[in-house]
Enzyme design. Structure first.
Site, PDB file in Angstrom:
ATOM      1  N   ASN A  13       0.877  -1.175   0.000  1.00 28.00           N
ATOM      2  CA  ASN A  13       0.000   0.000   0.000  1.00 28.00           C
ATOM      3  C   ASN A  13       0.909   1.219   0.000  1.00 28.00           C
ATOM      4  O   ASN A  13       1.426   1.618   1.046  1.00 28.00           O
ATOM      5  CB  ASN A  13      -0.908  -0.021   1.232  1.00 28.00           C
ATOM      6  CG  ASN A  13      -1.920   1.114   1.237  1.00 28.00           C
ATOM      7  OD1 ASN A  13      -1.803   2.071   0.468  1.00 28.00           O
ATOM      8  ND2 ASN A  13      -2.895   1.034   2.114  1.00 28.00           N
ATOM      9  N   ARG A  94      -2.613  -1.896  -3.550  1.00 28.76           N
ATOM     10  CA  ARG A  94      -3.763  -0.989  -3.502  1.00 28.76           C
ATOM     11  C   ARG A  94      -3.544   0.080  -4.564  1.00 28.76           C
ATOM     12  O   ARG A  94      -2.557   0.810  -4.550  1.00 28.76           O
ATOM     13  CB  ARG A  94      -3.877  -0.331  -2.127  1.00 28.76           C
ATOM     14  CG  ARG A  94      -4.978   0.720  -2.051  1.00 28.76           C
ATOM     15  CD  ARG A  94      -5.096   1.279  -0.652  1.00 28.76           C
ATOM     16  NE  ARG A  94      -6.059   2.377  -0.598  1.00 28.76           N
ATOM     17  CZ  ARG A  94      -5.750   3.656  -0.544  1.00 28.76           C
ATOM     18  NH1 ARG A  94      -4.465   4.020  -0.529  1.00 28.76           N
ATOM     19  NH2 ARG A  94      -6.682   4.581  -0.490  1.00 28.76           N
ATOM     20  N   HIS A 182     -12.174   4.489  -1.278  1.00 30.64           N
ATOM     21  CA  HIS A 182     -12.149   3.658  -0.069  1.00 30.64           C
ATOM     22  C   HIS A 182     -12.934   2.360  -0.269  1.00 30.64           C
ATOM     23  O   HIS A 182     -13.412   1.756   0.702  1.00 30.64           O
ATOM     24  CB  HIS A 182     -12.709   4.415   1.151  1.00 30.64           C
ATOM     25  CG  HIS A 182     -11.841   5.536   1.618  1.00 30.64           C
ATOM     26  ND1 HIS A 182     -12.338   6.785   1.954  1.00 30.64           N
ATOM     27  CD2 HIS A 182     -10.500   5.633   1.785  1.00 30.64           C
ATOM     28  CE1 HIS A 182     -11.353   7.575   2.320  1.00 30.64           C
ATOM     29  NE2 HIS A 182     -10.220   6.905   2.219  1.00 30.64           N
ATOM     30  N   LEU A 210     -13.350   6.895   8.463  1.00 35.08           N
ATOM     31  CA  LEU A 210     -12.900   8.199   8.938  1.00 35.08           C
ATOM     32  C   LEU A 210     -11.440   8.117   9.353  1.00 35.08           C
ATOM     33  O   LEU A 210     -11.103   7.509  10.377  1.00 35.08           O
ATOM     34  CB  LEU A 210     -13.760   8.651  10.121  1.00 35.08           C
ATOM     35  CG  LEU A 210     -15.274   8.662   9.884  1.00 35.08           C
ATOM     36  CD1 LEU A 210     -16.022   9.013  11.163  1.00 35.08           C
ATOM     37  CD2 LEU A 210     -15.641   9.628   8.762  1.00 35.08           C
ATOM     38  N   GLY A 211     -10.585   8.711   8.545  1.00 32.42           N
ATOM     39  CA  GLY A 211      -9.169   8.772   8.849  1.00 32.42           C
ATOM     40  C   GLY A 211      -8.610  10.048   8.278  1.00 32.42           C
ATOM     41  O   GLY A 211      -9.327  11.039   8.126  1.00 32.42           O
ATOM     42  N   ASN A 212      -7.321  10.045   7.945  1.00 35.63           N
ATOM     43  CA  ASN A 212      -6.758  11.225   7.295  1.00 35.63           C
ATOM     44  C   ASN A 212      -7.473  11.492   5.975  1.00 35.63           C
ATOM     45  O   ASN A 212      -7.684  12.629   5.575  1.00 35.63           O
ATOM     46  CB  ASN A 212      -5.268  11.034   7.068  1.00 35.63           C
ATOM     47  CG  ASN A 212      -4.594  12.329   6.658  1.00 35.63           C
ATOM     48  OD1 ASN A 212      -4.752  13.353   7.306  1.00 35.63           O
ATOM     49  ND2 ASN A 212      -3.864  12.296   5.552  1.00 35.63           N
ATOM     50  N   ARG A 242      -7.618  17.729   3.467  1.00 31.25           N
ATOM     51  CA  ARG A 242      -8.427  17.977   2.275  1.00 31.25           C
ATOM     52  C   ARG A 242      -9.730  18.676   2.658  1.00 31.25           C
ATOM     53  O   ARG A 242     -10.326  18.378   3.691  1.00 31.25           O
ATOM     54  CB  ARG A 242      -8.725  16.673   1.541  1.00 31.25           C
ATOM     55  CG  ARG A 242      -7.507  16.060   0.876  1.00 31.25           C
ATOM     56  CD  ARG A 242      -7.815  14.693   0.286  1.00 31.25           C
ATOM     57  NE  ARG A 242      -7.076  13.639   0.965  1.00 31.25           N
ATOM     58  CZ  ARG A 242      -7.288  12.339   0.787  1.00 31.25           C
ATOM     59  NH1 ARG A 242      -8.228  11.920  -0.041  1.00 31.25           N
ATOM     60  NH2 ARG A 242      -6.561  11.446   1.454  1.00 31.25           N
ATOM     61  N   GLY A 331     -12.534   6.947  13.159  1.00 25.59           N
ATOM     62  CA  GLY A 331     -13.767   6.235  13.469  1.00 25.59           C
ATOM     63  C   GLY A 331     -13.580   5.161  14.517  1.00 25.59           C
ATOM     64  O   GLY A 331     -14.459   4.929  15.359  1.00 25.59           O
ATOM     65  N   GLU A 332     -12.432   4.500  14.509  1.00 32.13           N
ATOM     66  CA  GLU A 332     -12.170   3.426  15.457  1.00 32.13           C
ATOM     67  C   GLU A 332     -11.709   3.931  16.813  1.00 32.13           C
ATOM     68  O   GLU A 332     -11.931   3.259  17.837  1.00 32.13           O
ATOM     69  CB  GLU A 332     -11.099   2.484  14.889  1.00 32.13           C
ATOM     70  CG  GLU A 332     -11.524   1.746  13.629  1.00 32.13           C
ATOM     71  CD  GLU A 332     -10.335   1.137  12.898  1.00 32.13           C
ATOM     72  OE1 GLU A 332      -9.351   0.761  13.561  1.00 32.13           O
ATOM     73  OE2 GLU A 332     -10.385   1.060  11.657  1.00 32.13           O
ATOM     74  N   ASN A 333     -11.072   5.102  16.869  1.00 34.25           N
ATOM     75  CA  ASN A 333     -10.383   5.513  18.089  1.00 34.25           C
ATOM     76  C   ASN A 333     -10.982   6.718  18.797  1.00 34.25           C
ATOM     77  O   ASN A 333     -10.643   6.965  19.959  1.00 34.25           O
ATOM     78  CB  ASN A 333      -8.912   5.809  17.773  1.00 34.25           C
ATOM     79  CG  ASN A 333      -8.164   4.557  17.329  1.00 34.25           C
ATOM     80  OD1 ASN A 333      -8.111   3.581  18.064  1.00 34.25           O
ATOM     81  ND2 ASN A 333      -7.610   4.582  16.129  1.00 34.25           N
ATOM     82  N   GLU A 383      -8.021  -3.161   4.853  1.00 39.34           N
ATOM     83  CA  GLU A 383      -7.896  -3.186   3.400  1.00 39.34           C
ATOM     84  C   GLU A 383      -6.848  -4.190   2.954  1.00 39.34           C
ATOM     85  O   GLU A 383      -6.979  -4.812   1.884  1.00 39.34           O
ATOM     86  CB  GLU A 383      -7.527  -1.785   2.908  1.00 39.34           C
ATOM     87  CG  GLU A 383      -8.611  -0.749   3.168  1.00 39.34           C
ATOM     88  CD  GLU A 383      -8.079   0.668   3.252  1.00 39.34           C
ATOM     89  OE1 GLU A 383      -8.603   1.538   2.537  1.00 39.34           O
ATOM     90  OE2 GLU A 383      -7.141   0.890   4.046  1.00 39.34           O
TER      91      GLU A 383
END
Length: 398
Positions: A13, A94, A182, A210-212, A242, A331-333, A383
């Site tokens: 990746n 990826r 995504h 939900l990440g960078n 972004r 989203g996870e943290n 992923e």
């Protein structure tokens, strides 16, 4: 294909300044090793590799920056020296954009690479870096099969209306349409969620990666119906750096009235906006949540607001909502962000269990309250596993 006991597939990746990798044993795809090379092109390059238990099995730094080719050369040398007993049968990559041509994984041979290189204008800040390790491996290990897995592929089955802009056919026919991204993360969520709640196999689900980079996807029966990202990966939600959705008239104004060059506008939209631009502090949600600066709170509030707006739109595209999924680093943290999103989504029937939200069990977890009219889930992004599955499957077909 009858796998040898030590056969494996590798997953690459590659981003603009990093190469993340993982090695998965065949046939079950159990993780053997993972690691990353960071700070390519940017000064001191760093490398670390860990086994499945998290123990460090390799570490190195260079005073001068490596490029993708040098990084891949090092990884091959590392694998030959340190991963004794493992034989890499294929490498999965990826690839952020497959255009209208590719709705599933592809063997990366020269004609395919040539078609992908023509798509670079659609993802100029991503695609060249995705393809650089492919070219490097072709030169360094020419007999090694390589497989491309596309972030756009999962969305190609969306209804035509969900993919269309209101533009003349002469423009649309050039490939100007909503692609969505995504997709590998959403494909993993679609495959994983019914394993934990079989009733959701045919359900109406909105997943938030939900990440960078951040986006949301509406799924029915495990298939993409609509997504927040469109023609490029800068659309939709605000992200780390972004801007997300932006009136195209703003771009025209920046160029014509403020005299900005196209390259400057591109840099503004991709690298100087989002959480970083609004807060003036950081693109990292952890830093913003720890800050008392009101600009940090404004950046968080704007992201939560936009998630709520998009959630309503995606729920409308599905005609209702049975489940909401959080994934990706934020989203996870971020329990705080999940709580804010679900508070604003109470009108849809969302109700979190405060204890489960604050301290969810590891792995895939349901965090909704018993009275919630929809189920709310955490599904850690994976992923890499989806890429490994696609690579293994194409290898078995060969």
């Amino acid at each position: 294909m009858q796998p040898h006991a030590t056969d494996c597939v590798a997953v690459i990746n590659a981003g603009s300044s990093s190469i993340k990798f993982s090695v998965h044993r065949l046939p079950d795809l159990a993780l053997a090793f993972k690691g990353r090379i960071e700070n390519l092109y940017r000064g001191a390059t760093r490398f670390i590799a860990q086994d499945a238990d998290g123990a460090t099995v390799g570490e190195r730094s260079w005073p001068d920056a490596l490029d993708h080719h040098a990084g891949m050369a090092f990884l091959i040398d590392f694998a030959e020296r340190e991963l004794a007993g493992y034989r890499v049968r294929a490498v999965g990559h990826r690839i952020v954009h497959g255009g209208v041509d590719y709705s599933g994984p592809q063997r990366l041979i020269e004609p395919v690479l040539e078609r992908l290189e023509r798509l670079v204008p659609l993802a100029p800040l991503h695609l060249p870096h995705n393809l650089a390790p492919v070219r490097a491996l072709m030169a360094l290990a020419p007999g090694l099969p390589q497989v491309g897995c596309f972030d756009t592929a999962f969305h190609t089955a969306q209804p035509a209306l969900a993919q269309a802009f209101a533009l003349p056919p002469a423009i649309t026919d050039l490939g100007i349409r909503r692609y969505g991204f995504h997709g590998l993360s959403y494909e993993y969520i679609a495959a994983t969620l019914p394993q934990h709640e079989p009733a959701l196999a045919g359900a109406r689900v909105v997943a938030a990666h939900l990440g960078n980079g951040a986006s949301m996807c509406a799924m029915r029966g495990g298939r993409s119906v609509a997504s927040t990202m469109g023609f490029t990966a800068v659309d939709g939600l605000p992200m780390g750096t972004r801007c997300g959705a932006l009136d195209p008239g703003v771009v025209i104004y920046l160029i014509e009235e403020l005299g900005m060059e196209v390259s400057s506008v591109q840099r503004l939209m991709y690298q100087e906006s989002g959480l970083l631009g609004v807060s003036g502090l950081s693109s990292d949600m952890r830093t913003l949540e720890a800050s008392s600066d009101p600009r940090a709170q404004l950046a968080i509030d704007l992201l939560v607001y936009r998630i709520g707006r998009e959630l309503g739109s995606l729920a409308a595209s599905l005609g209702g909502l049975d489940a909401l999924v959080f994934s990706g680093g934020i989203g996870e943290n971020s329990a705080r962000l999940r709580a804010a999103v679900c508070r604003d989504a109470a009108w849809l029937g969302a109700e979190l269990d405060p204890g489960l939200n604050a301290a969810p069990p590891p792995g895939v977890a349901r965090i909704s309250a018993p009275a919630s009219r929809m189920s709310i889930w955490l599904v850690p992004a994976n992923e890499e596993l989806m890429i490994a599955r696609h690579t293994r499957d194409l290898l078995e077909e060969a």
